[in-house]
Design a protein around this motif. Structure first.
Motif, short mmCIF file in Angstrom:
data_model
loop_
_atom_site.label_atom_id
_atom_site.label_comp_id
_atom_site.label_asym_id
_atom_site.label_seq_id
_atom_site.Cartn_x
_atom_site.Cartn_y
_atom_site.Cartn_z
N ASN A 329 51.45 33.06 23.95
CA ASN A 329 51.65 31.68 24.44
C ASN A 329 51.38 30.37 23.74
OD1 ASN A 329 52.31 32.55 27.03
ND2 ASN A 329 50.12 32.88 27.66
N VAL A 330 52.07 30.83 22.31
CA VAL A 330 51.88 29.71 21.52
C VAL A 330 53.38 29.14 20.90
CG1 VAL A 330 49.69 30.41 20.46
CG2 VAL A 330 51.66 31.19 19.65
N PRO A 331 53.35 28.14 20.37
CA PRO A 331 54.67 27.59 19.95
C PRO A 331 55.45 28.44 19.20
CG PRO A 331 53.37 25.86 19.72
CD PRO A 331 52.50 26.85 20.08
N GLY A 332 56.67 28.79 19.29
CA GLY A 332 57.36 29.87 18.52
C GLY A 332 57.39 31.10 18.98
N ILE A 407 40.94 42.04 7.73
CA ILE A 407 40.44 41.64 9.15
C ILE A 407 39.85 40.43 9.10
CG2 ILE A 407 38.92 42.23 11.14
CD1 ILE A 407 39.23 45.37 10.36
N ILE A 408 40.46 39.50 10.03
CA ILE A 408 39.88 38.21 10.05
C ILE A 408 39.31 37.87 11.50
CG2 ILE A 408 40.28 35.77 9.82
CD1 ILE A 408 42.60 36.25 8.06
N LYS A 409 38.15 37.63 11.58
CA LYS A 409 37.53 37.30 13.13
C LYS A 409 37.41 35.88 13.10
CE LYS A 409 34.82 41.49 12.26
NZ LYS A 409 33.32 42.03 11.93
N ASN A 410 37.04 35.40 14.38
CA ASN A 410 36.95 34.10 14.84
C ASN A 410 38.35 33.28 14.39
OD1 ASN A 410 34.41 33.77 16.02
ND2 ASN A 410 33.67 34.40 13.89
N ALA A 411 39.31 33.90 14.63
CA ALA A 411 40.73 33.35 14.19
C ALA A 411 41.44 33.31 15.52
CB ALA A 411 41.59 34.46 13.36
N MET A 412 42.02 31.76 15.71
CA MET A 412 42.76 31.47 16.98
C MET A 412 44.31 31.30 16.47
SD MET A 412 42.27 28.74 19.97
CE MET A 412 42.41 27.32 18.65
N THR A 413 45.07 32.27 16.81
CA THR A 413 46.55 31.77 16.57
C THR A 413 47.03 30.50 17.26
OG1 THR A 413 46.88 34.31 16.30
CG2 THR A 413 48.91 32.94 16.35
N THR A 414 47.57 29.70 16.68
CA THR A 414 48.06 28.29 17.16
C THR A 414 49.60 28.30 17.10
OG1 THR A 414 47.59 27.36 14.83
CG2 THR A 414 46.17 27.27 16.39
N GLU A 415 50.25 29.04 16.16
CA GLU A 415 51.86 28.75 16.14
C GLU A 415 52.32 29.78 15.40
OE1 GLU A 415 55.09 25.46 14.59
OE2 GLU A 415 52.93 25.02 14.21
N GLY A 425 55.97 33.13 9.00
CA GLY A 425 54.64 33.14 9.12
C GLY A 425 53.95 32.80 10.23
N LEU A 426 52.53 32.46 10.24
CA LEU A 426 51.96 32.02 11.38
C LEU A 426 50.69 31.13 11.06
CD1 LEU A 426 49.00 33.32 11.89
CD2 LEU A 426 50.27 35.23 12.73
N LYS A 427 50.52 30.11 11.88
CA LYS A 427 49.30 29.38 11.73
C LYS A 427 48.08 29.86 12.47
CE LYS A 427 51.57 25.15 10.27
NZ LYS A 427 52.01 23.80 10.59
N GLN A 440 51.71 33.53 5.10
CA GLN A 440 53.20 34.20 5.11
C GLN A 440 53.45 35.47 5.27
OE1 GLN A 440 55.30 31.30 4.17
NE2 GLN A 440 53.52 30.23 4.64
N LEU A 441 54.38 35.80 6.38
CA LEU A 441 54.61 37.28 6.52
C LEU A 441 55.90 37.32 7.44
CD1 LEU A 441 53.53 36.73 9.66
CD2 LEU A 441 51.31 37.27 8.81
N ALA A 442 56.46 38.50 7.68
CA ALA A 442 57.63 38.85 8.15
C ALA A 442 57.59 39.30 9.47
CB ALA A 442 58.47 39.86 7.48
N GLY A 443 56.39 39.60 10.16
CA GLY A 443 56.28 40.43 11.36
C GLY A 443 54.67 40.21 12.19
#
Length: 517
Positions: A329-332, A407-415, A425-427, A440-443
């Motif tokens: 439920n994030v933009p994009g 592995i990245i913890k405490n990470a909230m995907t925003t877009e 990619g994603l933010k 920067q990524l493809a999937g």
């Protein structure tokens, strides 16, 4: 190509051929073409009524290709690529159908496919590691075998990569009709017929119209629903199931290693066993039926309204509607769904070979996805919202040992980021520092748990703040005579074996309710 065991098994199947069949192979000098030609000849050696012809000409613009046809008739079923892996079963069924061996598919659906008068040319883009793809391939192959107006072509995206790139296909199975996209993801024969038959809704409604009230009506065909139906039917009472598809989410599961007494099985195989078990009893199974409303009548019956307008009723009802993958439920996300945003690493992982990907979620499903993808893609980044991973320690240890997994913890995907055609990619936000970061990524593979399929029940039964149906120890909901079981309920620990037990509990609760009325 085929080992001795496979040849023996295939030979036993081919003994069911009722007429000669012809295989035509288009070759182009590639390794895959040589594999396909070898496979065709090995099949022909197993039965005297199978012949093979080889051509260097392309078939419908492709090579390597193998067509399967009844002798003397135009080929309507085509395999572009080598149909092994999960698609070997599709090939076996195509051979049997060309040989006039009857299908075990529901006769009403077969009759519906035969009645279609439109020209329908299906193409299914697959990966051979995709466990959902064969369902789509087999459905359109059967339609083509039954109806001379229909053709079906399986296309291995790993062999025809340029087509996949040109069509911007980033999720399989990808179903095309007459050159245009029709559907992505798992589709049953009923699903496809609903999309191409203009009278599908009317036929589906007619199929359930005027049915007398059931003693127990089960809504949902997953492990909980199947278990509930079996337990109810064994009591000798009139039992029915309405479900969008039999098996539910289990049909999308690959390896199952915690189903007690069975060290290892796979979702589609377990679903087949569930359906076979249900069919041992006098259960009225109504597939491709989506429930949209639940209500009580003045007479005390419970009615279930379906999306096609039909209504079925029961003296008692068991809700086993299951759950689906939770979205970010994030933009994009919606814009790039099936264009880089995916939910099945087994199905879609091969499409991202050599590329950078991310997995959202650090539970068992997320870490398992990262481990699987690591053997295919360039790099996997796991983003976990919490400060700890929820996955089993053995999985975490394995993931941490892989050089191309971060592995990245405490990470909230925003877009989710993209170029209008596909993900780029994603933010995400570092929840400790508050800093916004970008990958920067493809999937992007989303593995963040489940959400119950209960939206249509919000005005009829009590739901928790998570949308789960509130039940007591007997499976009873807040509506008299209505019970619930499985992942759609407040029962903790969403597991197949727990859902089956809950289904049995709900059926026994419903039976107890009936005998007290």
């Amino acid at each position: 190509m085929l080992d001795a065991t496979m040849k023996q098994q295939l030979g036993a199947y081919l003994a069911n051929l009722r007429n000669p069949i012809e295989l035509q192979v288009s070759v182009n000098g590639s390794d895959k073409a040589r594999e396909l030609e070898e496979l065709a000849h090995e099949i022909a050696e197993l039965h005297e009524d199978i012949s093979v012809s080889v051509t260097e000409d392309e078939i419908n613009g492709r090579s390597p290709v193998m067509t399967v046809a009844k002798a003397g008739q135009p080929a309507r079923v085509t395999f572009a690529g080598v149909p092994l892996g999960h698609e070997f079963t599709s090939l076996v069924l195509a051979l049997l159908q060309a040989g006039s061996h009857p299908s075990k598919e529901d006769q009403a659906l077969q009759d519906q496919a035969k009645s279609l008068s439109k020209t329908l040319n299906f193409e299914v883009y697959v990966s051979l590691s995709c466990h959902n793809c064969p369902d789509v391939v087999q459905a359109v192959n059967l339609m083509a075998a039954l109806n001379p107006n229909i053709t079906a072509t399986m296309i291995d995206g790993g062999v025809f990569q340029q087509e996949v790139t040109d069509k911007n296909i980033m999720a399989v199975p990808a179903l095309y009709l007459n050159g245009e996209p029709l559907a992505n993801g798992k589709q049953t024969l009923a699903d496809i017929l609903n999309k191409v038959d203009d009278d599908a809704d009317a036929k589906a409604a007619a199929a359930v119209a005027d049915k007398d009230p059931f003693d127990v009506l089960v809504v949902g065909g997953g492990p909980a629903g199947a278990s509930a139906a079996i337990y109810a039917a064994r009591k000798g009472i009139r039992t029915g199931i309405v479900a969008e598809r039999f098996g539910g989410q289990v049909a999308d599961t690959v390896g199952i290693e915690n189903f007690i007494s069975v060290p290892y099985t796979e979702g589609p195989k377990l679903v087949a066993h569930l359906e076979e078990h249900v069919n041992e009893y006098d259960v009225d199974v109504m597939k491709a039926q989506q429930a949209v409303a639940l209500r009580k009548t003045d007479s005390g019956l419970t009615e279930v309204e379906l999306a096609n307008g039909a209504v079925v009723s029961g003296k008692s009802v068991i809700l086993a509607t299951g759950a689906r993958w939770r979205e970010m439920n994030v933009p994009g996300e919606q814009q790039y769904k099936a264009k880089g945003v995916a939910y099945c690493p087994h199905c879609d992982g091969p499409l991202f070979k050599g590329k950078k990907t991310a997995v959202i979620g650090g539970g068992n499903s997320g870490i398992e996805a990262a481990i699987d993808l690591a053997g295919i893609v360039e790099h996997v980044t796991v983003l976990e919202f919490a400060d700890t991973l929820r996955a089993d320690a053995v999985l975490v240890k394995k993931a941490e040992s892989l050089p191309n997994v971060t592995i990245i913890k405490n990470a909230m995907t925003t877009e989710v980021l993209g170029d209008g055609e596909r993900v780029t990619g994603l933010k995400y936000q570092d929840r400790i520092s508050g800093e916004d970061k970008e990958l920067q990524l493809a999937g992007i593979f989303v593995q963040i748990g489940l959400v119950p399929n209960t939206e249509f029940l919000k005005d009829s039964v009590e739901l928790s703040n998570r949308g789960e149906i509130v039940i007591n120890e007997h499976g009873q909901t807040s509506m008299p005579g209505v019970f619930a079981a499985g992942d759609c309920t407040t029962v903790p620990y969403k597991q197949i074996i727990i859902s089956m037990g809950a289904g049995a509990t709900a059926a026994l609760g419903a039976f107890d309710h009936l005998i007290r009325q």
